[in-house]
Design a protein around this motif. Structure first.
Motif, PDB file in Angstrom:
ATOM      1  N   TYR A  65       0.837  -1.199   0.000  1.00  0.00           N
ATOM      2  CA  TYR A  65       0.000   0.000   0.000  1.00  0.00           C
ATOM      3  C   TYR A  65       0.875   1.254   0.000  1.00  0.00           C
ATOM      4  O   TYR A  65       0.643   2.177  -0.781  1.00  0.00           O
ATOM      5  N   ASP A  66       1.868   1.289   0.872  1.00  0.00           N
ATOM      6  CA  ASP A  66       2.755   2.457   0.940  1.00  0.00           C
ATOM      7  C   ASP A  66       3.498   2.669  -0.377  1.00  0.00           C
ATOM      8  O   ASP A  66       3.675   3.808  -0.816  1.00  0.00           O
ATOM      9  N   ALA A  67       3.925   1.582  -1.016  1.00  0.00           N
ATOM     10  CA  ALA A  67       4.694   1.703  -2.257  1.00  0.00           C
ATOM     11  C   ALA A  67       3.819   2.092  -3.447  1.00  0.00           C
ATOM     12  O   ALA A  67       4.272   2.796  -4.339  1.00  0.00           O
ATOM     13  N   ILE A  68       2.569   1.654  -3.460  1.00  0.00           N
ATOM     14  CA  ILE A  68       1.709   1.890  -4.619  1.00  0.00           C
ATOM     15  C   ILE A  68       0.815   3.115  -4.455  1.00  0.00           C
ATOM     16  O   ILE A  68       0.658   3.914  -5.383  1.00  0.00           O
ATOM     17  N   GLU A  69       0.237   3.292  -3.275  1.00  0.00           N
ATOM     18  CA  GLU A  69      -0.725   4.371  -3.078  1.00  0.00           C
ATOM     19  C   GLU A  69      -0.330   5.370  -1.994  1.00  0.00           C
ATOM     20  O   GLU A  69      -0.882   6.461  -1.955  1.00  0.00           O
TER      21      GLU A  69
ATOM     22  N   ASP B 197       2.611   7.269   0.828  1.00  0.00           N
ATOM     23  CA  ASP B 197       3.621   8.329   0.772  1.00  0.00           C
ATOM     24  C   ASP B 197       4.839   7.967  -0.076  1.00  0.00           C
ATOM     25  O   ASP B 197       5.539   8.848  -0.554  1.00  0.00           O
ATOM     26  N   ASP B 198       5.099   6.681  -0.259  1.00  0.00           N
ATOM     27  CA  ASP B 198       6.301   6.257  -0.974  1.00  0.00           C
ATOM     28  C   ASP B 198       6.055   5.934  -2.442  1.00  0.00           C
ATOM     29  O   ASP B 198       6.910   5.344  -3.101  1.00  0.00           O
ATOM     30  N   LYS B 199       4.906   6.320  -2.986  1.00  0.00           N
ATOM     31  CA  LYS B 199       4.580   5.922  -4.356  1.00  0.00           C
ATOM     32  C   LYS B 199       5.556   6.491  -5.390  1.00  0.00           C
ATOM     33  O   LYS B 199       5.710   5.920  -6.466  1.00  0.00           O
ATOM     34  N   ASP B 200       6.231   7.580  -5.075  1.00  0.00           N
ATOM     35  CA  ASP B 200       7.238   8.114  -5.999  1.00  0.00           C
ATOM     36  C   ASP B 200       8.427   7.160  -6.144  1.00  0.00           C
ATOM     37  O   ASP B 200       9.156   7.227  -7.136  1.00  0.00           O
ATOM     38  N   TYR B 201       8.618   6.297  -5.169  1.00  0.00           N
ATOM     39  CA  TYR B 201       9.742   5.358  -5.166  1.00  0.00           C
ATOM     40  C   TYR B 201       9.293   3.920  -5.458  1.00  0.00           C
ATOM     41  O   TYR B 201      10.041   2.978  -5.218  1.00  0.00           O
ATOM     42  N   ALA B 202       8.076   3.757  -5.977  1.00  0.00           N
ATOM     43  CA  ALA B 202       7.496   2.425  -6.198  1.00  0.00           C
ATOM     44  C   ALA B 202       8.402   1.493  -6.992  1.00  0.00           C
ATOM     45  O   ALA B 202       8.599   0.345  -6.583  1.00  0.00           O
TER      46      ALA B 202
END
Length: 87
Positions: free
Chosen positions: A28-32, A34-39
């Protein structure tokens, strides 16, 4: 995918449930989140070889322990104590 996530529990079921929760939160963090810029970096990274080495060592030791327990049960029949009496 290698996320290098760890979970510890009092039972296998508890550890699995915690790990599933960690994976859900990580994705969830990686896709939607705060970290989605680094997905791409977060979703395609590989676990360090040291982590894999530890995993396989622990797996090997667990399998050896299970095998020794099984062999111990298979080759230790119940032998009656005391003198043998003919009928």
């Amino acid at each position: 995918m290698d996320f290098t996530l760890y979970a510890v529990g009092d039972s296998l079921e508890e550890a699995k449930a915690k790990l599933i929760d960690q994976i859900d939160e990580y994705l969830y963090d990686a896709i939607e989140g705060d970290d989605k810029d680094y997905a791409p970096a977060l979703l395609l990274r590989k676990a360090p070889w040291q982590d894999w080495a530890v995993f396989y060592i622990i797996d090997f030791l667990q399998r050896c322990r299970s095998l020794s327990e099984w062999l111990g049960e298979a080759f230790s029949p119940n032998i009656p104590h005391g003198p043998y009496r003919h009928a």
